[in-house]
Scaffold this motif. Structure first.
Motif, mmCIF file in Angstrom:
data_model
loop_
_atom_site.group_PDB
_atom_site.id
_atom_site.type_symbol
_atom_site.label_atom_id
_atom_site.label_comp_id
_atom_site.label_asym_id
_atom_site.label_seq_id
_atom_site.Cartn_x
_atom_site.Cartn_y
_atom_site.Cartn_z
ATOM 1 N N ASP A 47 87.924 9.145 49.556
ATOM 2 C CA ASP A 47 86.886 8.348 50.213
ATOM 3 C C ASP A 47 86.036 7.526 49.245
ATOM 4 O O ASP A 47 85.104 6.853 49.682
ATOM 5 N N ASP A 48 86.345 7.557 47.926
ATOM 6 C CA ASP A 48 85.672 6.648 46.996
ATOM 7 C C ASP A 48 86.015 5.219 47.380
ATOM 8 O O ASP A 48 87.170 4.925 47.681
ATOM 9 N N GLU A 49 85.017 4.357 47.378
ATOM 10 C CA GLU A 49 85.266 2.935 47.626
ATOM 11 C C GLU A 49 85.256 2.215 46.292
ATOM 12 O O GLU A 49 84.372 2.453 45.463
ATOM 13 N N SER A 73 90.692 -4.118 46.291
ATOM 14 C CA SER A 73 89.529 -3.422 46.844
ATOM 15 C C SER A 73 89.989 -2.494 47.959
ATOM 16 O O SER A 73 90.917 -2.817 48.702
ATOM 17 N N GLY A 74 89.323 -1.350 48.062
ATOM 18 C CA GLY A 74 89.686 -0.443 49.137
ATOM 19 C C GLY A 74 89.030 0.916 49.009
ATOM 20 O O GLY A 74 88.141 1.129 48.188
ATOM 21 N N THR A 75 89.514 1.845 49.838
ATOM 22 C CA THR A 75 89.010 3.213 49.901
ATOM 23 C C THR A 75 90.136 4.159 49.503
ATOM 24 O O THR A 75 91.263 4.032 50.008
ATOM 25 N N LEU A 102 95.227 3.546 48.106
ATOM 26 C CA LEU A 102 94.021 2.940 48.684
ATOM 27 C C LEU A 102 94.328 2.380 50.059
ATOM 28 O O LEU A 102 95.399 1.806 50.270
ATOM 29 N N SER A 105 91.004 -3.071 51.726
ATOM 30 C CA SER A 105 89.912 -3.658 52.507
ATOM 31 C C SER A 105 89.959 -5.186 52.515
ATOM 32 O O SER A 105 89.346 -5.803 53.376
#
Length: 127
Positions: A47-49, A73-75, A102, A105
């Motif tokens: 869950d780290d972004e 970019s993502g989670t 990931l 996003s």
């Protein structure tokens, strides 16, 4: 140096395999051969972004420690926990042994990654 045609690459030597809205990320064959035998992998938390270019994980070899950067970019939705007990698996097959997955996003960022031919040319320029 092994480069797979179906993957995308970064200039910091990460590979990316896109599966729907998920990006599996690892280090390239070139990167692992430059580092030598990996002895530790520091994985991110679920869950780290992360933003594109942010440090994502750390791989340590007998020679040095290196950041693995987020190519997109993502989670963080998965980490390869098997690498905790066997970091050397990355040396054996860096494309089979991904480090993190990931949820993407910003899918537009995929277009900024290199294809296999561009990555091979980039590595040749570095030498």
């Amino acid at each position: 140096m092994k480069v797979l045609k179906n993957l995308k690459y970064t200039d910091s030597h990460e590979w990316v395999r896109i599966e729907g809205n998920v990006a599996y990320i690892g280090i390239t064959d070139h990167a692992q051969s430059q580092m030598g035998e990996l002895v530790f992998v520091d994985l991110p938390m679920l869950d780290d972004e992360v933003g594109k270019g942010d440090p994502l994980a750390v791989v340590e070899s007998v020679k040095a420690a290196s950041d693995v950067y987020a190519p997109l970019s993502g989670t963080v939705i998965k980490v390869n926990e098997e690498l905790q007990d066997n970091p050397g698996a990355v040396n054996e097959d860096p494309y089979q042994n991904w480090i993190v997955a990931l949820e993407i996003s910003d899918p537009a960022e995929i277009d900024e990654l290199m294809d296999a031919d561009a990555y091979e040319a980039f590595c040749q320029q570095e030498e």
